[in-house]
Design a protein around this motif. Structure first.
Motif, PDB file in Angstrom:
ATOM      1  N   GLY A 148       0.819  -1.311  -0.074  1.00  0.00           N
ATOM      2  CA  GLY A 148      -0.074   0.100   0.141  1.00  0.00           C
ATOM      3  C   GLY A 148       0.829   1.204   0.157  1.00  0.00           C
ATOM      4  N   ALA A 149       1.851   1.269   0.873  1.00  0.00           N
ATOM      5  CA  ALA A 149       2.742   2.501   0.843  1.00  0.00           C
ATOM      6  C   ALA A 149       3.547   2.588  -0.444  1.00  0.00           C
ATOM      7  N   LEU A 150       3.912   1.552  -0.911  1.00  0.00           N
ATOM      8  CA  LEU A 150       4.744   1.711  -2.206  1.00  0.00           C
ATOM      9  C   LEU A 150       3.726   2.017  -3.502  1.00  0.00           C
ATOM     10  N   THR A 151       2.404   1.375  -3.583  1.00  0.00           N
ATOM     11  CA  THR A 151       1.489   2.057  -4.399  1.00  0.00           C
ATOM     12  C   THR A 151       1.253   3.602  -4.280  1.00  0.00           C
ATOM     13  N   ALA A 152       0.893   3.886  -3.241  1.00  0.00           N
ATOM     14  CA  ALA A 152       0.566   5.265  -2.499  1.00  0.00           C
ATOM     15  C   ALA A 152       1.628   6.412  -3.161  1.00  0.00           C
ATOM     16  N   PHE A 153       3.033   5.898  -2.957  1.00  0.00           N
ATOM     17  CA  PHE A 153       4.073   6.767  -3.657  1.00  0.00           C
ATOM     18  C   PHE A 153       4.070   6.957  -4.757  1.00  0.00           C
TER      19      PHE A 153
END
Length: 226
Positions: A25-30
């Motif tokens: 989730g953090a990676l795709t949010a970035f």
């Protein structure tokens, strides 16, 4: 001081799944925030969103460290969640910058609420990390300010964004249910075991009611109908 590492294999599998979700989730949010920064209308907006994106990579790094503590690897832990996350983002691709901001606030906010609920059943160290990673007060404040400014400037924006918000929460709810159903280890955190009591069906239903209520409150903060 080294964080505590629980030893129950079934529990560990669920905790790893939860952290794997957060890592991806953090990676795709970035990635999404970086794209939003590219299309931002002002230089100040570009800077603000770029800073939000950078925080997501910090979150990713912290999740990766905790997964190592638990004897796992962030790449392995994220792998089961590629397909559902990518499908969600494919179905909810924003048409413009404002829709992208609302997706960050509404879609990500709904997902964060769900994973906070799951985090109530993990160990204290993992729970503290989950809550810190999902804290988004600065991001929420920025999005609310920019969206409400846009609505004041053109009231027609409100109707379009209200419809978009309803679509986002429907897709986010489906995704949360799908992820929980597909991952037995993650589901076991919620439903519990003989040694670790969890939620019964009625409690799970109340949990999803709380998620919808929080979504409604977020939309109201923007002056939009949920």
């Amino acid at each position: 001081m080294t964080a505590a590492v629980p030893s129950d294999p079934e529990y560990l599998a669920g905790a790893v799944d939860l952290l794997g979700v957060l890592g991806y989730g953090a990676l795709t949010a970035f990635e999404r925030l970086a794209e939003d920064a590219r299309t931002a209308p002002t230089l100040a907006d570009k800077v603000e969103i770029a800073q939000l994106a950078a925080r997501q990579m910090d979150h990713f790094d912290r999740v990766a460290v905790r997964l190592t503590d638990l004897g796992s690897d962030v790449m392995t832990a994220m792998r089961p969640f590629h397909a559902p996350f990518d499908a969600f983002h494919a179905h909810t691709a924003p048409k413009d910058w404002l829709e992208g901001l609302l997706k960050t606030y509404v879609g990500d906010g709904f997902a964060a609420d769900f994973y906070r609920e799951v985090a109530a059943f993990v160990d204290a160290d993992t729970r503290a990390l989950v809550n810190e990673v999902l804290a988004n007060e600065l991001q929420a404040e920025y999005v609310v300010t920019r969206v409400t400014e846009a609505i004041r400037a053109d009231r027609r924006v409100a109707g379009r964004l209200a419809l978009w918000g309803r679509r986002l929460v429907g897709e986010a709810l489906s995704q949360a249910q799908r992820v929980a159903a597909d991952r037995d280890a993650l589901t076991s955190l919620l439903t519990g075991t003989v040694d670790r009591p969890g939620l019964d069906l009625a409690a799970i239903s109340r949990m999803f009611t709380r998620l919808v209520e929080r979504h409604t409150a977020r939309m109201a903060r923007l002056g939009l109908q949920a």
